[in-house]
Enzyme design. Structure first.
Site, PDB file in Angstrom:
ATOM      1  N   ASP A 152       0.663  -1.235  -0.004  1.00 52.44           N
ATOM      2  CA  ASP A 152      -0.077   0.207  -0.090  1.00 52.44           C
ATOM      3  C   ASP A 152       0.831   1.434  -0.118  1.00 52.44           C
ATOM      4  O   ASP A 152       1.957   1.290   0.087  1.00 52.44           O
ATOM      5  CB  ASP A 152      -0.871   0.033   1.043  1.00 52.44           C
ATOM      6  CG  ASP A 152      -0.276  -0.002   2.679  1.00 52.44           C
ATOM      7  OD1 ASP A 152       0.732  -0.507   2.607  1.00 52.44           O
ATOM      8  OD2 ASP A 152      -0.763   0.659   3.540  1.00 52.44           O
ATOM      9  N   GLU A 180      -0.384  -1.331   5.679  1.00 50.31           N
ATOM     10  CA  GLU A 180       0.934  -0.780   6.725  1.00 50.31           C
ATOM     11  C   GLU A 180       0.914   0.614   6.892  1.00 50.31           C
ATOM     12  O   GLU A 180       1.376   1.286   7.772  1.00 50.31           O
ATOM     13  CB  GLU A 180       2.272  -1.028   5.613  1.00 50.31           C
ATOM     14  CG  GLU A 180       3.500  -1.024   6.808  1.00 50.31           C
ATOM     15  CD  GLU A 180       3.973   0.414   6.671  1.00 50.31           C
ATOM     16  OE1 GLU A 180       5.138   0.722   7.643  1.00 50.31           O
ATOM     17  OE2 GLU A 180       3.624   1.455   5.942  1.00 50.31           O
TER      18      GLU A 180
END
Length: 363
Positions: A76, A135
């Protein structure tokens, strides 16, 4: 062709692959298209045992080798700001750069990992590759954290490498972090009759003075010098422009060296702000450098540059908490992470790939 239909060529080289995966937008919570593309591309490689857990992908080798390493990276990114699709630029020195969201944090590292995952069919170690989601958001949602709870068997290894941007050098461990609220209370009154009240915002002045006078430590841990930081990161209070506020809050972030535990850091905060109401909002343990084991020292030698400390918090702390020494190693300058002008030097991607390949082959 939509992002969900993108076909990734994992043999195209890590530089081209970086651009390809960056152009599949994957802001936190929207990793599915990228995870689909990666899973599809990996599925043709028989030396990898694949597991998918949501938008987290695990690829493991099972060659029966005496040591196993875990190599991980998150899929991400933080939100876009008109910085996709990627584009190439050359600087005044003739160096090529890839610009765009995720190039630094941390899709260049993921591209290196994917390239080597499919290439290395005879490594010196068994390898567990992990590419995970979420994350960049609240720790409770972190894909690596979730995977550790649902599949603890994937976290058995002798050493771990996290592909966070480190200028393609080894950054050992990481600082811990806590966030606390320093709360002051007063008494409301009309601002025309301020003497009838107690101004809670004014009461924070002494806490701000403490922060201004505070001298952060520099702490050596296993040969690396970690720099701490204690800073106000926000302030809130007041109910109206004609009312003396009865409550005010100073938001403080403490980045502490991994020589301290989070519990010890909290005690330190309560000592510093004695007399104030100190409320812990968030905490995350740091990680010691993880460079004392033979396998870690061997990796440092393969990279060929002196290791440095990681000042920010990263998921190496999760591996450290499980007894696995872990380091950060990936292309990109961390100061450009999350920036609107995020960009990675092509040279660093290549350097990272070559160093990691050399070590994984035992050369």
């Amino acid at each position: 062709m939509s992002a969900s239909q993108v076909l990734l060529d994992l043999t195209a080289g890590s530089v081209a692959l970086t651009a390809a995966i960056c152009d599949i937008e994957s802001v936190s919570g929207n990793e599915e298209a990228l995870a689909n593309a990666i899973m599809d591309a990996l599925s043709t490689y028989s030396h990898l045992e694949l597991t998918r857990a949501g938008n987290t992908i695990v690829a493991r080798t099972h060659f029966g080798l005496p040591q196993r390493v875990i190599i991980a990276g998150h899929l991400d990114t933080v939100p876009l700001n008109d910085n996709l699709p990627t584009h190439w630029e050359q600087d005044s020195l003739g160096d090529d750069w890839l610009w765009g969201r995720g190039t630094v944090d941390m899709k260049a590292g993921v591209a290196v990992q994917l390239t080597l995952a499919v290439e290395l069919t005879a490594p010196a170690f068994d390898i567990t590759w992990i590419w995970y989601d979420l994350e960049e958001v609240d720790a409770e949602r972190n894909g690596l954290r979730r995977l550790a709870h649902t599949h603890p068997e994937f976290f058995v290894g002798d050493f771990a490498i996290l592909g966070e941007p480190s200028n393609s050098t080894v950054e050992g461990g990481c600082n811990g972090t806590i966030r606390v609220d320093i709360r002051a209370r007063g008494l409301r009154a009309h601002s025309a009759r301020a003497w009838a009240g107690e101004n809670a915002i004014h009461k924070l002045a002494s806490a701000l003075a403490i922060l201004s006078a505070y001298e952060p430590r520099q702490v050596e841990v296993e040969g690396l010098l970690y720099r701490e930081g204690l800073n106000a990161v926000g302030v809130s209070g007041g109910v109206a422009t004609n009312v003396i506020p009865d409550e005010a809050t100073l938001h403080v972030n403490y980045r502490f060296a991994p020589s301290r535990s989070a519990a010890e850091a909290i005690v330190h905060m309560r000592e510093i702000f004695a007399g104030f109401d100190v409320v812990v909002i968030d905490q995350a343990e740091g990680a010691r450098p993880g460079l004392t084991s033979p396998i870690a020292l061997n990796f440092v030698n393969a990279v060929g540059a002196a290791p440095t400390p990681k000042y920010g918090w990263t998921d190496v702390a999760r591996f450290s908490a499980m007894g696995i020494p872990a380091v950060n190693f990936g292309p990109g300058d961390a100061t450009l992470a999350h920036a609107d002008d995020e960009r990675v030097a092509v040279r660093q991607i290549t350097e990272c790939e070559n160093a990691l390949r050399t070590w994984l082959l035992g050369e």
